[in-house]
Design an enzyme around this catalytic site. Structure first.
Site, short mmCIF file in Angstrom:
data_model
loop_
_atom_site.label_atom_id
_atom_site.label_comp_id
_atom_site.label_asym_id
_atom_site.label_seq_id
_atom_site.Cartn_x
_atom_site.Cartn_y
_atom_site.Cartn_z
N GLU A 67 0.86 -1.19 0.00
CA GLU A 67 0.00 0.00 0.00
C GLU A 67 0.89 1.23 0.00
O GLU A 67 2.06 1.14 0.35
CB GLU A 67 -0.84 0.03 1.28
CG GLU A 67 -1.83 -1.08 1.38
CD GLU A 67 -2.39 -1.24 2.79
OE1 GLU A 67 -2.39 -0.26 3.55
OE2 GLU A 67 -2.81 -2.36 3.10
N LYS A 117 2.12 4.73 1.63
CA LYS A 117 2.15 5.25 2.99
C LYS A 117 1.69 6.70 2.94
O LYS A 117 2.45 7.60 2.58
CB LYS A 117 3.57 5.14 3.57
CG LYS A 117 3.61 5.45 5.06
CD LYS A 117 4.96 5.04 5.64
CE LYS A 117 4.96 5.17 7.15
NZ LYS A 117 4.67 6.49 7.64
N ASP A 167 0.55 10.34 3.95
CA ASP A 167 1.24 11.21 4.89
C ASP A 167 0.25 12.15 5.56
O ASP A 167 -0.02 13.23 5.06
CB ASP A 167 2.31 11.99 4.12
CG ASP A 167 3.41 12.45 5.04
OD1 ASP A 167 3.38 12.07 6.22
OD2 ASP A 167 4.29 13.19 4.58
N TYR A 192 -6.95 1.91 5.98
CA TYR A 192 -5.96 0.91 5.62
C TYR A 192 -5.96 -0.34 6.50
O TYR A 192 -5.15 -1.24 6.27
CB TYR A 192 -4.55 1.51 5.56
CG TYR A 192 -4.10 2.19 6.83
CD1 TYR A 192 -3.95 1.50 8.02
CD2 TYR A 192 -3.79 3.55 6.82
CE1 TYR A 192 -3.53 2.13 9.17
CE2 TYR A 192 -3.37 4.20 7.97
CZ TYR A 192 -3.25 3.48 9.15
OH TYR A 192 -2.84 4.09 10.29
N LYS A 229 10.55 3.78 3.13
CA LYS A 229 10.34 5.23 2.96
C LYS A 229 11.17 5.78 1.82
O LYS A 229 12.35 5.44 1.67
CB LYS A 229 10.73 5.94 4.26
CG LYS A 229 9.80 5.63 5.40
CD LYS A 229 9.35 6.92 6.01
CE LYS A 229 9.15 6.84 7.48
NZ LYS A 229 8.99 8.14 8.06
N CYS A 254 11.38 49.39 2.30
CA CYS A 254 10.81 48.75 1.12
C CYS A 254 11.81 48.81 -0.03
O CYS A 254 12.34 49.88 -0.34
CB CYS A 254 9.51 49.46 0.74
SG CYS A 254 8.85 48.87 -0.82
N CYS A 293 10.10 51.36 -2.77
CA CYS A 293 9.82 52.79 -2.56
C CYS A 293 10.54 53.35 -1.34
O CYS A 293 10.38 54.51 -1.01
CB CYS A 293 8.31 53.00 -2.44
SG CYS A 293 7.64 52.36 -0.89
N CYS A 303 5.07 46.95 3.64
CA CYS A 303 5.35 48.32 3.24
C CYS A 303 4.02 49.07 3.34
O CYS A 303 3.05 48.71 2.68
CB CYS A 303 5.87 48.37 1.81
SG CYS A 303 5.82 50.05 1.14
N CYS A 336 3.59 53.01 -3.74
CA CYS A 336 4.63 51.98 -3.93
C CYS A 336 4.34 51.22 -5.22
O CYS A 336 3.33 50.51 -5.32
CB CYS A 336 4.62 51.05 -2.71
SG CYS A 336 5.81 49.71 -2.81
S1 IVH Z 1 -0.58 0.17 8.72
C1 IVH Z 1 0.62 -1.69 13.02
N1 IVH Z 1 -0.84 1.28 6.39
O1 IVH Z 1 2.10 5.20 9.05
C2 IVH Z 1 0.76 -0.48 12.16
N2 IVH Z 1 -0.07 2.63 8.19
O2 IVH Z 1 3.95 4.07 11.73
C3 IVH Z 1 -0.34 -0.41 11.19
N3 IVH Z 1 0.31 4.97 7.56
O3 IVH Z 1 1.04 6.79 11.57
C4 IVH Z 1 -0.20 0.73 10.28
N4 IVH Z 1 -0.25 4.78 5.46
O4 IVH Z 1 -1.02 6.06 10.25
C5 IVH Z 1 -0.49 1.46 7.67
N5 IVH Z 1 -1.12 2.12 4.26
C6 IVH Z 1 -0.80 2.31 5.53
C7 IVH Z 1 -0.39 3.55 6.01
C8 IVH Z 1 -0.03 3.68 7.37
C9 IVH Z 1 0.16 5.61 6.39
C10 IVH Z 1 0.80 5.60 8.80
C11 IVH Z 1 0.07 5.23 10.05
C12 IVH Z 1 1.08 5.46 11.13
C13 IVH Z 1 2.37 5.24 10.43
C14 IVH Z 1 2.93 3.91 10.85
#
Ligand code: IVH
Length: 672
Positions: A113, A115, A117, A225, A312, A406, A409, A424, A430
C-alpha cells in the site's frame, strides 16, 4: 407540510444525499451537478429547521460541524496503535523478507500500500454507526475527535449493506490532498497567518481544533488501511479491505496483492517515479503480510508488528548555494524574501529560486548568503529552503540583516504583532503594490479583463493607469500609439474593459483587493450587504455578525472605506458603471420575518450551533451583531452566557430569549 410527511421526505433526502456523498467523495464519480446537490441539501436543511423534532447528528446536513468549544475525551484503544518499523534501504527490506521466511515456511502473500502522509485515526463502528474516532495519542489511548471526523464527507457515519460485524474498528489516515492544502495555505497567507509547513502538519493540526465548524472548512479526506475486530468477514487483510469498500469506506485503489518479493520491489519502484503525479503526498510504501494467521505467528516487538514494514522514499532534496536574497513586494505590501540559487536539478526541473517565507524563518534556520542550502519540493509549486549545511560555512559569514525599508519605494517597513510578514505601508505610492492591485483587478477570477502583467506595467509607466478606476478612462487613442498595441489589440482591450461592467458585485468586491477579503469572504459580504453603500456604512458589530467575518476582516474593511482615496475610487467606479450592487436575480430569496430585528447570540445551545443560529437569523432577514447595545432587539441566550452580557442586556431592558423561544419566533412569524 405536516410532521409525518416532512419526516418521510427528510429520510428520503438523507438517503439520497448520503448516496451522492459516497459517489462524490469516495468514488470521485458524481452523478449530479453541484447545483442539484445543493438544491437537495437546502431542501433538507429547510425541512430540518422547520421540524427540529427530526434532528439527527448523522444527517448529511450536519457535516458542517459545531462551533461549540469541545474538550476531547481521552479513550483507551482496544487494540494499541503501534508504529511501523521503517527503512530507506532495499538491503534492509531484503533482511525483512529473510526474517519472514525464517518464521513462516509456507507461501506468503504480501500486500503493498502507499504510505499516506497525514494523521492516523481509529474509527469504531457499532451496529453500522460511527461511535468513536480516536487519534493515535501515545498508542495506548488518544483523543476522541469524533465531532471533527464527522465533517469529513468521505467517512461514512452509517454503513451501507448489512453484513458488517456488530462492532469493529477501521483505521486509516486523515490527510489533506495537495490542492486543498495549497488553497488553504494561500488563504492563510492572505490572512497573514503562518502557512502550514506541509499537508501532514496541516492534517494533524486540524484534527486537534476544538471547534468542528472550522474543521469542516478544511478539505480533509481519509483513506482506510486496516480493519480490526472479533468477527471480521475474511481471514485476510486485502479481502477485508475490499469488503469495507462495499460498506462505504474509502479504500484507495493504490493497493496490490503481491505473490513474490520481486513484485513488491516493482511496486516500490513504480511509485517512486509516479508519486509526483498523485493528488496527495506519500512518504513511502507499507508492506504487510496478508494472512492474519501468518501475522499472528510472527507477532509483535514492543513497538511494532513483525509482519509489516514501511519502505520510505527519501524526500526530494537538493543542495545548492544561496547567491542572494530578493525581497518581493506583494499587492497588499507584504514582503516575501526569495532565495536566488545556483541552478540545481530537483525532481526533474532546474531550480533557480526558492521561497524563504519570512524574516523569522531565515532567523530560525540561520540562513546566510553563500551558504550551501537544502531545498525541497513540498507542495510542488515553488521549492523552499529547508536547511543549511553549516559545516561548509565560511567563517567570516554573517547572519542576514533583514531589510528595514521597502526595496521598491524605500518606505520604512512595519511588522504587526502576531503576524509573520513585514509590510510596506505606502499603499498609494509603492509601484509594485499599485501594479499588483491592477493585476489583481484584471485577473480571471476578479474582473477578467484580458491584460498581461507586462502590459499593465507599460500602461502604468506611461501614466495611463494609477488605480483601478483608470481602466474605465482608457481610450483607444491613448493605446494605439503605444508599443505592443495595434488597432485590433486596442479595440479588444477597450471591449474587454467594457465587458467587465457586467461582472457581478461579489467579484467586484474581491477585485478591489481589500486586505483579507478573498473570494469566499467577498461572496458572504455581497450576499449579506447587497450593495457597496450598506457595506461602507456597516458598523463593526454588523460586519462581525456575518458568518465567517471575524474582527481582523471587519477591521480591514472599515480601514479601507475610511480612506478618502478609496471613497473617491468607489465613486469613480460607480460613475463608470461598475456593478456595485447585487442584481435582482442574484439576490437570495430570504424570508423577511425577522426584518430589521437585531440579534446577539450568546452561550452554548442544545440543538443548534452558533453558526446555524446566525444563519437562520440571516435567512429570515434579521441582523446578527456581536455585542449588546440599545439597538439590540433580542439576545438569544444559551447556557454559559457570560454574566456581564446578561447584566448589560437586563440593564438595557433587551428581550432575552432561549433557543426554543427563538424557534417559536420564526414559527410564529411564519404563520403570520
Ligand atoms: S498500517 C501496526 N498502512 O504510518 C501499524 N499505516 O507508523 C499499522 N500509515 O502513523 C499501520 N499509510 O497512520 C499502515 N497504508 C498504511 C499507512 C499507514 C500511512 C501511517 C500510520 C502510522 C504510520 C505507521
Amino acid at each position: 407540510m405536516n410532521s409525518s410527511s416532512a419526516g418521510q421526505r427528510i429520510n428520503e433526502l438523507r438517503k439520497l444525499l448520503n448516496e451522492h456523498n459516497y459517489k462524490y467523495y469516495v468514488l470521485s464519480q458524481p452523478s449530479i451537478s453541484d447545483f442539484e446537490y445543493d438544491m437537495l441539501l437546502n431542501e433538507l436543511i429547510d425541512l430540518e429547521t422547520a421540524h427540529p423534532e427530526f434532528y439527527d447528528p448523522d444527517s448529511p446536513s450536519q457535516r458542517v460541524g459545531d462551533d461549540r468549544n469541545q474538550e476531547f475525551e481521552q479513550v483507551k484503544h482496544v487494540y494499541p496503535m503501534l508504529s511501523l518499523g521503517n527503512t530507506y534501504s532495499k538491503e534492509e527490506l531484503t533482511d525483512f523478507f529473510n526474517r519472514i521466511s525464517k518464521g513462516i515456511t509456507e507461501k506468503v502473500e504480501y500486500v503493498c500500500e502507499l504510505k499516506y502522509d497525514g494523521a492516523s485515526i481509529s474509527l469504531t463502528y457499532d451496529k453500522g454507526k460511527l461511535t468513536q474516532a480516536i487519534t493515535r495519542g501515545d498508542g495506548e489511548s488518544g483523543d476522541n475527535v469524533i465531532n471533527n471526523i464527522r465533517t469529513i464527507r468521505s467517512i461514512p457515519l452509517r454503513l451501507a449493506g448489512t453484513d458488517y460485524p456488530d462492532r469493529f474498528i477501521m483505521r486509516g489516515e486523515v490527510f489533506l490532498p495537495r490542492s486543498g492544502f495549497e488553497k488553504m495555505n494561500a488563504e492563510r497567507e492572505e490572512m497573514d497567518e503562518m502557512p502550514f509547513a506541509n499537508p501532514r502538519n496541516a492534517a494533524s493540526g486540524t484534527l486537534k481544533i476544538q471547534n468542528s465548524s472550522l474543521v469542516a472548512r478544511r478539505p480533509l479526506d481519509c483513506f482506510l488501511y486496516s480493519m480490526l475486530g472479533e468477527d471480521l468477514p475474511h481471514e485476510t487483510h486485502f479481502e477485508n479491505l475490499q469488503k469495507a469498500r462495499e460498506w462505504g469506506f474509502k479504500i484507495p485503489g493504490y493497493i496490490k496483492k503481491c505473490h513474490s518479493t520481486g513484485e513488491v520491489f516493482e511496486f516500490i519502484d513504480h511509485w517512486e517515479n509516479k508519486r509526483k503525479n498523485l493528488p496527495f503526498d506519500i512518504d513511502g510504501v507499507v508492506i504487510k503480510i496478508n494472512s492474519y494467521r501468518q501475522q499472528h505467528i510472527l507477532g509483535y516487538t514492543a513497538k511494532s508488528p513483525r509482519w509489516a514494514i514501511a519502505y520510505k522514499y527519501k524526500a526530494e532534496q537538493a543542495l545548492t548555494r544561496l547567491i542572494s536574497i530578493d525581497y518581493q513586494v506583494g499587492r497588499t505590501g507584504a514582503i516575501t524574501p526569495v532565495a536566488n540559487l545556483e541552478p540545481v536539478k530537483l525532481a526533474g526541473t532546474q531550480v533557480r529560486r526558492a521561497s524563504l517565507h519570512n524574516a523569522d524563518q531565515i532567523e530560525i534556520l540561520d540562513i546566510r548568503i553563500n551558504d550551501l542550502v537544502y531545498i525541497e519540493k513540498g507542495g510542488e509549486i515553488i521549492p523552499k529552503v529547508v536547511g543549511v549545511d553549516k559545516s561548509k560555512r565560511d567563517v567570516s559569514s554573517q547572519p542576514v540583516r533583514y531589510i528595514e525599508k521597502c526595496p521598491a519605494c524605500h518606505t520604512r517597513l512595519i511588522k504587526n504583532k502576531g503576524e509573520a510578514k513585514h509590510y510596506c505601508p505606502n499603499e498609494e505610492g509603492c509601484p509594485p503594490q499599485i501594479k499588483g492591485k491592477l493585476e489583481h483587478y484584471v485577473s480571471r477570477r476578479a474582473m477578467d479583463i484580458g491584460l498581461a502583467g507586462a502590459t499593465i506595467g507599460q500602461l502604468y509607466n506611461h501614466g495611463l493607469l494609477k488605480d483601478v478606476a483608470d481602466f474605465y478612462e482608457l481610450k483607444k487613442e491613448d493605446l494605439i500609439n503605444l508599443e505592443r498595441f495595434a488597432e485590433k489589440s486596442a479595440d479588444n482591450l477597450v471591449r474587454s474593459i467594457e465587458k467587465s461592467l457586467n461582472v457581478p458585485f461579489d467579484r467586484v468586491l474581491y477585485a478591489l483587493g481589500i486586505r483579507y477579503v478573498g473570494e469566499t469572504v467577498a461572496k458572504k459580504l455581497a450576499a449579506h450587504f447587497q450593495n457597496i453603500e450598506n457595506l461602507m456604512n456597516a458598523s463593526f458589530e454588523e460586519l462581525t455578525g456575518v458568518e465567517e467575518i471575524g474582527d481582523k476582516i471587519a477591521e480591514s474593511i472599515q480601514d479601507y472605506f475610511k480612506n478618502d482615496n478609496h471613497k473617491q475610487l468607489i465613486s469613480r467606479l460607480r460613475f463608470a458603471g461598475v456593478n456595485l450592487k447585487m442584481k435582482k436575480e442574484q439576490t437570495k430569496a430570504v424570508l423577511q420575518n425577522l426584518k430589521n430585528k437585531t440579534f446577539v447570540i450568546s452561550g452554548v445551545f442544545e440543538d443548534f450551533s452558533r453558526d446555524e443560529l446566525k444563519n437562520l437569523i440571516g435567512r429570515h432577514g434579521g441582523k446578527n451583531v456581536s455585542s449588546i447595545s440599545s439597538r439590540t432587539d433580542y439576545v438569544v441566550a444559551g447556557t454559559n452566557m457570560g454574566p456581564s452580557k446578561l447584566k448589560k442586556a437586563q440593564e438595557l431592558g433587551i428581550q432575552i430569549i432561549d433557543e426554543k423561544e427563538f424557534l417559536k419566533l420564526i414559527e410564529y412569524k411564519r404563520k403570520e
